[in-house]
Enzyme design. Structure first.
Site, short mmCIF file in Angstrom:
data_model
loop_
_atom_site.label_atom_id
_atom_site.label_comp_id
_atom_site.label_asym_id
_atom_site.label_seq_id
_atom_site.Cartn_x
_atom_site.Cartn_y
_atom_site.Cartn_z
N ASP A 54 1.32 33.69 32.40
CA ASP A 54 1.20 34.25 31.06
C ASP A 54 1.06 35.77 31.16
O ASP A 54 0.51 36.29 32.13
CB ASP A 54 -0.01 33.64 30.33
CG ASP A 54 0.07 33.84 28.83
OD1 ASP A 54 1.17 34.08 28.30
OD2 ASP A 54 -0.99 33.77 28.17
N HIS A 71 9.95 38.88 31.08
CA HIS A 71 10.35 37.56 31.60
C HIS A 71 11.20 37.71 32.87
O HIS A 71 11.10 36.93 33.80
CB HIS A 71 11.13 36.79 30.53
CG HIS A 71 10.30 36.48 29.31
ND1 HIS A 71 9.03 35.94 29.40
CD2 HIS A 71 10.54 36.65 27.98
CE1 HIS A 71 8.54 35.79 28.17
NE2 HIS A 71 9.43 36.22 27.30
N LEU A 164 8.74 22.28 50.83
CA LEU A 164 8.00 23.13 49.88
C LEU A 164 8.58 22.88 48.49
O LEU A 164 9.74 23.17 48.22
CB LEU A 164 8.14 24.61 50.26
CG LEU A 164 7.62 25.62 49.24
CD1 LEU A 164 6.14 25.40 48.93
CD2 LEU A 164 7.84 27.06 49.74
#
Ligand code: IPE
Ligand code: IPE
Ligand code: MG
Length: 277
Positions: A54, A71, A164
């Site tokens: 966030d 973003h 992973l």
């Protein structure tokens, strides 16, 4: 960074030393960029870290840029920190990238995020053999266009052998996920639904539950993230905006996690032994 946390539930065996590198090849653990630090014992480390990334919009706004730039920067941080988590022995990373509520945002921002997602997937497919990351997508895919869905499926299929794991939660909502799981149980004809029935129909069905949920950007809430799976997760809130979140900040969150005492509703082992004697 010093791993000096004491965790009462774990014995200090299997101590490991490791000098993980950041993107510049610098040691990122001791603050000087030159020394070695000792990681906590393997069994004390979180196996699965989930990030609520966030603060992208605020990061851009602070720089006088449109939110989309935040973003873009945030997507680069996902790449870097996933790799870093892998280098310190965490094998599952989940990132909350777009919620079922984020469709309420302006059209321009949503289109920019969707384009970023396609770019991210194309890059991931191009660099799959180099990065060796297993991709899994959590959420309802029906709202994405055909091309995005195809890229998601290809990324999942081609990366299935890597260890992973990166779970990207997009068009994800914890409530939506639970409703989806209950409906899947009903379709199977189950009349009395158990916790296991729900768990095996969640988007996360083949991931371990998150040990640690980190939220960046200063808010202290889950915003509809992993509502079922967060049952006994440790929560860590950081004021740092996601695009500024660094390897050292991951270290700090992990160090904090290693100092927690996870009782799962029981009592400490030594207290239980005392009470019984
Ligand atoms: C998180 O950053 C990314 C998404 C929700 C897509 P935000 O876009 O929520 O950033 P802030 O909270 O407005 O700064
Ligand atoms: C949570 O962030 C969702 C993601 C990180 C994808 P939001 O910015 O949407 O959350 P709220 O609105 O502040 O609760
Ligand atoms: Mg936000």
């Amino acid at each position: 960074m010093f791993w000096n946390g004491k965790k009462r539930n774990h014995t200090q065996k299997a101590d490991r030393s490791l000098s993980p590198k950041d993107g510049n090849g610098q040691d990122c653990r001791d603050g000087s960029g030159s020394g070695q630090a000792t990681l906590p014992p393997k069994e004390a480390m979180p196996r699965h870290i989930a990030f609520i990334m966030d603060g992208n919009g605020r990061w851009a706004k602070k720089r006088g840029l449109p939110r989309e730039y935040g973003h873009k920067e945030g997507a680069a941080v996902i790449r870097r920190l996933t790799e870093y988590c892998g280098s310190i022995g965490i094998n599952t990373v989940t990132v909350y990238a777009f919620s079922t509520e984020n469709w309420k945002r302006p059209e321009r921002e949503i289109s920019a995020i969707m384009k970023l997602l396609r770019d991210y997937l194309n890059d991931a497919l191009r660099e799959m053999e180099k990065n060796r990351i297993r991709f899994c997508f959590l959420g309802d895919r029906s709202r994405f266009d055909g091309e995005t869905r195809r890229l998601m499926q290809e990324a999942e299929e081609r990366s299935v052998g890597y260890t992973l794991r990166l779970n990207l939660a997009i068009n994800y909502g914890g409530r939506d996920e639970i409703v989806h799981a209950v409906n899947a149980c009903l379709r199977e004809g189950i009349t009395e639904i158990s916790e296991d029935d729900i768990s095996r129909h969640l988007y996360t069905k083949d991931s371990p539950e998150p040990d640690l949920i980190v939220r960046t950007g200063g808010e202290q809430r889950l915003s509809n993230f992993l509502l079922w799976q967060s049952e006994y997760a440790e929560l860590y809130f950081s004021p740092i905006l996601w695009p500024d979140f660094s390897e050292r900040d991951v270290d700090a969150a992990v160090a904090d996690f290693c100092r927690r005492n996870r009782r799962y509703g029981a009592v400490d082992v030594q207290d239980g032994a005392k009470a019984d004697s």
